[in-house]
Design a protein around this motif. Structure first.
Motif: not given
Length: 108
Positions: A29, A31-32, A107
């Protein structure tokens, strides 16, 4: 035939209806968005190819999580508990269980 105001017509082409088998997924993932890469691993093969990538918003990822949890509960109510499979004639440091094929990559 009348269609309900909130009803969505979904088209399923023959190519997509065949589906793609996946026995491994890598989830990362930013941030969006969330990225889910579906992979098919073959025994004794050192390399695997991503078969499909799904990108979704964090809200939709959480909605998918809820829908999967609800469907697993319904499945288990009908067919019994889903238990991790253990390899034949194979012990191991992790109790002999096959590793979880859904990898949280963190991330992006």
């Amino acid at each position: 035939m009348e269609t309900k105001q909130n009803e969505i017509k979904i088209e399923l082409t023959p190519e997509v209806a065949k589906g793609i088998y996946s026995n491994l997924a890598v989830i990362t993932h930013g941030p969006n968005e969330f990225f889910v890469d579906f992979i098919t691993m073959a025994p004794n093969m050192p390399q695997a190819k991503v078969q499909s990538r799904i990108i979704m918003s964090p809200e939709n990822a959480k909605n998918l999580l809820g829908a999967l949890m609800e469907n697993v509960k319904k499945y288990e109510a009908t067919f019994g508990e889903i238990r991790p499979k253990r390899p034949v004639n194979q012990g191991g440091g992790n109790g002999g269980e096959i590793p979880n094929p859904f990898i949280m990559g963190g991330k992006a």
